[in-house]
Scaffold this motif. Structure first.
Motif, PDB file in Angstrom:
ATOM      1  N   THR A   1     -16.884 -17.616  -9.852  1.00 55.07           N
ATOM      2  CA  THR A   1     -16.534 -17.093  -8.530  1.00 55.07           C
ATOM      3  C   THR A   1     -17.522 -17.622  -7.492  1.00 55.07           C
ATOM      4  OG1 THR A   1     -17.938 -15.136  -8.677  1.00 55.07           O
ATOM      5  CG2 THR A   1     -15.716 -14.957  -9.622  1.00 55.07           C
ATOM      6  N   ALA A   2     -17.300 -17.275  -6.253  1.00 54.34           N
ATOM      7  CA  ALA A   2     -18.194 -17.701  -5.176  1.00 54.34           C
ATOM      8  C   ALA A   2     -19.600 -17.117  -5.329  1.00 54.34           C
ATOM      9  CB  ALA A   2     -17.605 -17.307  -3.825  1.00 54.34           C
ATOM     10  N   ILE A   3     -19.733 -16.078  -6.109  1.00 46.74           N
ATOM     11  CA  ILE A   3     -21.046 -15.470  -6.360  1.00 46.74           C
ATOM     12  C   ILE A   3     -21.885 -16.351  -7.288  1.00 46.74           C
ATOM     13  CG2 ILE A   3     -22.213 -13.477  -7.389  1.00 46.74           C
ATOM     14  CD1 ILE A   3     -19.775 -11.809  -6.488  1.00 46.74           C
ATOM     15  N   ASP A   4     -21.233 -17.115  -8.160  1.00 47.70           N
ATOM     16  CA  ASP A   4     -21.936 -17.987  -9.103  1.00 47.70           C
ATOM     17  C   ASP A   4     -22.486 -19.197  -8.348  1.00 47.70           C
ATOM     18  OD1 ASP A   4     -21.346 -16.497 -11.519  1.00 47.70           O
ATOM     19  OD2 ASP A   4     -19.276 -17.137 -11.205  1.00 47.70           O
ATOM     20  N   ARG A   5     -23.799 -19.413  -8.466  1.00 53.90           N
ATOM     21  CA  ARG A   5     -24.470 -20.459  -7.701  1.00 53.90           C
ATOM     22  C   ARG A   5     -25.125 -21.476  -8.616  1.00 53.90           C
ATOM     23  NH1 ARG A   5     -21.785 -19.655  -3.410  1.00 53.90           N
ATOM     24  NH2 ARG A   5     -23.201 -20.950  -2.226  1.00 53.90           N
ATOM     25  N   CYS A   6     -25.186 -22.713  -8.159  1.00 56.70           N
ATOM     26  CA  CYS A   6     -25.811 -23.808  -8.895  1.00 56.70           C
ATOM     27  C   CYS A   6     -27.297 -23.518  -9.105  1.00 56.70           C
ATOM     28  CB  CYS A   6     -25.628 -25.109  -8.115  1.00 56.70           C
ATOM     29  SG  CYS A   6     -26.446 -26.546  -8.853  1.00 56.70           S
ATOM     30  N   ASP A   7     -27.755 -23.720 -10.335  1.00 60.91           N
ATOM     31  CA  ASP A   7     -29.167 -23.495 -10.657  1.00 60.91           C
ATOM     32  C   ASP A   7     -30.076 -24.551 -10.034  1.00 60.91           C
ATOM     33  OD1 ASP A   7     -28.732 -21.179 -12.155  1.00 60.91           O
ATOM     34  OD2 ASP A   7     -28.354 -22.321 -13.981  1.00 60.91           O
ATOM     35  N   ARG A   8     -29.527 -25.677  -9.611  1.00 58.76           N
ATOM     36  CA  ARG A   8     -30.342 -26.738  -9.012  1.00 58.76           C
ATOM     37  C   ARG A   8     -30.458 -26.617  -7.500  1.00 58.76           C
ATOM     38  NH1 ARG A   8     -30.859 -31.670 -11.963  1.00 58.76           N
ATOM     39  NH2 ARG A   8     -32.253 -32.190 -10.265  1.00 58.76           N
ATOM     40  N   CYS A   9     -29.329 -26.299  -6.813  1.00 60.60           N
ATOM     41  CA  CYS A   9     -29.359 -26.361  -5.349  1.00 60.60           C
ATOM     42  C   CYS A   9     -28.830 -25.112  -4.649  1.00 60.60           C
ATOM     43  CB  CYS A   9     -28.571 -27.577  -4.861  1.00 60.60           C
ATOM     44  SG  CYS A   9     -26.788 -27.450  -5.125  1.00 60.60           S
ATOM     45  N   GLY A  10     -28.234 -24.192  -5.376  1.00 61.29           N
ATOM     46  CA  GLY A  10     -27.737 -22.972  -4.766  1.00 61.29           C
ATOM     47  C   GLY A  10     -26.322 -23.054  -4.216  1.00 61.29           C
ATOM     48  N   ALA A  11     -25.676 -24.214  -4.317  1.00 62.05           N
ATOM     49  CA  ALA A  11     -24.280 -24.338  -3.880  1.00 62.05           C
ATOM     50  C   ALA A  11     -23.381 -23.595  -4.858  1.00 62.05           C
ATOM     51  CB  ALA A  11     -23.881 -25.816  -3.817  1.00 62.05           C
ATOM     52  N   GLN A  12     -22.112 -23.431  -4.497  1.00 56.58           N
ATOM     53  CA  GLN A  12     -21.182 -22.742  -5.397  1.00 56.58           C
ATOM     54  C   GLN A  12     -21.075 -23.503  -6.714  1.00 56.58           C
ATOM     55  OE1 GLN A  12     -17.407 -21.655  -3.752  1.00 56.58           O
ATOM     56  NE2 GLN A  12     -16.580 -21.050  -5.727  1.00 56.58           N
ATOM     57  N   ALA A  13     -21.154 -22.767  -7.813  1.00 52.87           N
ATOM     58  CA  ALA A  13     -21.082 -23.372  -9.145  1.00 52.87           C
ATOM     59  C   ALA A  13     -19.625 -23.555  -9.571  1.00 52.87           C
ATOM     60  CB  ALA A  13     -21.808 -22.511 -10.157  1.00 52.87           C
ATOM     61  N   TYR A  14     -19.355 -24.699 -10.166  1.00 49.20           N
ATOM     62  CA  TYR A  14     -18.034 -24.999 -10.707  1.00 49.20           C
ATOM     63  C   TYR A  14     -18.098 -25.362 -12.189  1.00 49.20           C
ATOM     64  CZ  TYR A  14     -16.110 -24.873  -6.036  1.00 49.20           C
ATOM     65  OH  TYR A  14     -15.700 -24.449  -4.794  1.00 49.20           O
ATOM     66  N   VAL A  15     -19.302 -25.419 -12.742  1.00 53.15           N
ATOM     67  CA  VAL A  15     -19.478 -25.752 -14.160  1.00 53.15           C
ATOM     68  C   VAL A  15     -20.459 -24.767 -14.774  1.00 53.15           C
ATOM     69  CG1 VAL A  15     -20.268 -27.500 -15.812  1.00 53.15           C
ATOM     70  CG2 VAL A  15     -19.007 -28.202 -13.767  1.00 53.15           C
ATOM     71  N   ARG A  16     -20.064 -24.175 -15.916  1.00 53.09           N
ATOM     72  CA  ARG A  16     -20.941 -23.295 -16.689  1.00 53.09           C
ATOM     73  C   ARG A  16     -21.226 -24.006 -18.013  1.00 53.09           C
ATOM     74  NH1 ARG A  16     -18.272 -18.754 -16.757  1.00 53.09           N
ATOM     75  NH2 ARG A  16     -19.677 -17.603 -15.427  1.00 53.09           N
ATOM     76  N   VAL A  17     -22.498 -24.102 -18.355  1.00 51.23           N
ATOM     77  CA  VAL A  17     -22.923 -24.729 -19.601  1.00 51.23           C
ATOM     78  C   VAL A  17     -23.651 -23.681 -20.428  1.00 51.23           C
ATOM     79  CG1 VAL A  17     -24.333 -26.547 -20.638  1.00 51.23           C
ATOM     80  CG2 VAL A  17     -23.200 -26.947 -18.436  1.00 51.23           C
ATOM     81  N   VAL A  18     -23.240 -23.525 -21.678  1.00 49.96           N
ATOM     82  CA  VAL A  18     -23.942 -22.643 -22.612  1.00 49.96           C
ATOM     83  C   VAL A  18     -24.604 -23.543 -23.640  1.00 49.96           C
ATOM     84  CG1 VAL A  18     -23.740 -20.776 -24.287  1.00 49.96           C
ATOM     85  CG2 VAL A  18     -22.283 -20.787 -22.244  1.00 49.96           C
ATOM     86  N   LEU A  19     -25.925 -23.434 -23.748  1.00 47.36           N
ATOM     87  CA  LEU A  19     -26.676 -24.268 -24.683  1.00 47.36           C
ATOM     88  C   LEU A  19     -26.521 -23.754 -26.102  1.00 47.36           C
ATOM     89  CD1 LEU A  19     -29.878 -24.721 -22.535  1.00 47.36           C
ATOM     90  CD2 LEU A  19     -27.968 -26.311 -22.796  1.00 47.36           C
ATOM     91  N   GLU A  20     -26.287 -24.675 -27.018  1.00 44.87           N
ATOM     92  CA  GLU A  20     -26.003 -24.306 -28.401  1.00 44.87           C
ATOM     93  C   GLU A  20     -27.203 -23.664 -29.091  1.00 44.87           C
ATOM     94  OE1 GLU A  20     -23.875 -26.280 -32.302  1.00 44.87           O
ATOM     95  OE2 GLU A  20     -24.314 -27.507 -30.566  1.00 44.87           O
ATOM     96  N   THR A  21     -28.383 -24.186 -28.887  1.00 48.91           N
ATOM     97  CA  THR A  21     -29.545 -23.691 -29.633  1.00 48.91           C
ATOM     98  C   THR A  21     -30.024 -22.326 -29.155  1.00 48.91           C
ATOM     99  OG1 THR A  21     -30.997 -24.948 -28.175  1.00 48.91           O
ATOM    100  CG2 THR A  21     -30.399 -25.972 -30.267  1.00 48.91           C
ATOM    101  N   SER A  22     -30.061 -22.113 -27.857  1.00 50.64           N
ATOM    102  CA  SER A  22     -30.617 -20.864 -27.332  1.00 50.64           C
ATOM    103  C   SER A  22     -29.556 -19.888 -26.849  1.00 50.64           C
ATOM    104  CB  SER A  22     -31.557 -21.165 -26.165  1.00 50.64           C
ATOM    105  OG  SER A  22     -30.820 -21.695 -25.073  1.00 50.64           O
ATOM    106  N   GLY A  23     -28.354 -20.390 -26.592  1.00 49.12           N
ATOM    107  CA  GLY A  23     -27.319 -19.539 -26.013  1.00 49.12           C
ATOM    108  C   GLY A  23     -27.520 -19.325 -24.525  1.00 49.12           C
ATOM    109  N   GLY A  24     -28.532 -19.982 -23.973  1.00 54.07           N
ATOM    110  CA  GLY A  24     -28.807 -19.871 -22.543  1.00 54.07           C
ATOM    111  C   GLY A  24     -27.668 -20.457 -21.726  1.00 54.07           C
TER     112      GLY A  24
END
Length: 73
Positions: A11-34
Protein backbone atom coordinates in the motif's frame (compact mmCIF):
# COMPACT_ATOMS: atom_id res chain seq x y z
CA UNK A 1 3.27 -15.39 9.94
CA UNK A 2 3.29 -11.62 9.99
CA UNK A 3 0.37 -9.48 8.91
CA UNK A 4 2.43 -8.26 5.95
CA UNK A 5 2.82 -11.79 4.63
CA UNK A 6 -0.79 -12.71 5.30
CA UNK A 7 -1.86 -9.85 2.98
CA UNK A 8 1.05 -9.35 0.57
CA UNK A 9 -0.46 -6.36 -1.26
CA UNK A 10 1.70 -3.29 -0.85
CA UNK A 11 0.00 0.00 0.00
CA UNK A 12 1.00 3.66 -0.03
CA UNK A 13 2.06 3.24 3.60
CA UNK A 14 4.81 0.79 2.57
CA UNK A 15 7.99 2.76 1.88
CA UNK A 16 11.30 1.91 0.20
CA UNK A 17 14.02 1.05 2.71
CA UNK A 18 16.59 2.91 0.57
CA UNK A 19 14.89 6.22 -0.29
CA UNK A 20 11.47 6.40 1.35
CA UNK A 21 9.47 6.38 -1.91
CA UNK A 22 6.41 4.15 -2.23
CA UNK A 23 7.44 0.50 -2.20
CA UNK A 24 6.40 -1.79 -5.04
CA UNK A 25 8.63 -4.78 -4.24
CA UNK A 26 8.75 -6.84 -1.03
CA UNK A 27 11.71 -9.18 -0.54
CA UNK A 28 11.80 -11.83 2.19
CA UNK A 29 15.30 -13.16 2.84
CA UNK A 30 15.52 -16.93 3.00
CA UNK A 31 18.11 -17.23 5.76
CA UNK A 32 16.76 -14.72 8.27
CA UNK A 33 13.16 -14.26 7.17
CA UNK A 34 13.84 -10.53 7.24
CA UNK A 35 11.72 -8.33 5.00
CA UNK A 36 12.95 -5.53 2.77
CA UNK A 37 10.83 -3.08 0.78
CA UNK A 38 11.97 -1.27 -2.35
CA UNK A 39 10.68 1.24 -4.87
CA UNK A 40 10.88 0.04 -8.49
CA UNK A 41 14.18 1.85 -9.08
CA UNK A 42 16.00 0.38 -6.09
CA UNK A 43 14.48 -3.08 -6.61
CA UNK A 44 16.03 -3.16 -10.09
CA UNK A 45 19.35 -1.98 -8.63
CA UNK A 46 19.56 -4.69 -5.94
CA UNK A 47 17.82 -7.54 -7.78
CA UNK A 48 20.98 -9.26 -9.11
CA UNK A 49 22.39 -9.44 -5.57
CA UNK A 50 19.24 -10.14 -3.53
CA UNK A 51 17.17 -12.39 -5.82
CA UNK A 52 19.35 -15.47 -5.13
CA UNK A 53 19.04 -14.84 -1.36
CA UNK A 54 15.26 -14.33 -1.37
CA UNK A 55 12.57 -16.83 -0.49
CA UNK A 56 9.92 -14.36 -1.69
CA UNK A 57 10.22 -11.67 -4.35
CA UNK A 58 6.80 -10.00 -4.41
CA UNK A 59 6.80 -7.52 -7.32
CA UNK A 60 3.95 -5.07 -7.90
CA UNK A 61 5.81 -2.73 -10.27
CA UNK A 62 3.18 -3.49 -12.92
CA UNK A 63 0.88 -1.17 -10.95
CA UNK A 64 3.02 1.75 -12.14
CA UNK A 65 2.21 1.09 -15.80
CA UNK A 66 -1.41 0.16 -15.01
CA UNK A 67 -1.90 3.61 -13.48
CA UNK A 68 -0.34 5.31 -16.50
CA UNK A 69 -2.65 3.38 -18.86
CA UNK A 70 -5.69 4.45 -16.83
CA UNK A 71 -4.57 8.09 -16.88
CA UNK A 72 -4.34 8.02 -20.69
CA UNK A 73 -7.95 6.83 -21.09
Amino acid sequence: MTAALADPTLTAIDRCDRCGAQAYVRVVLETSGGELLFCAHHARAVEPTLRPLASVWHDETNRLTDKAALAED
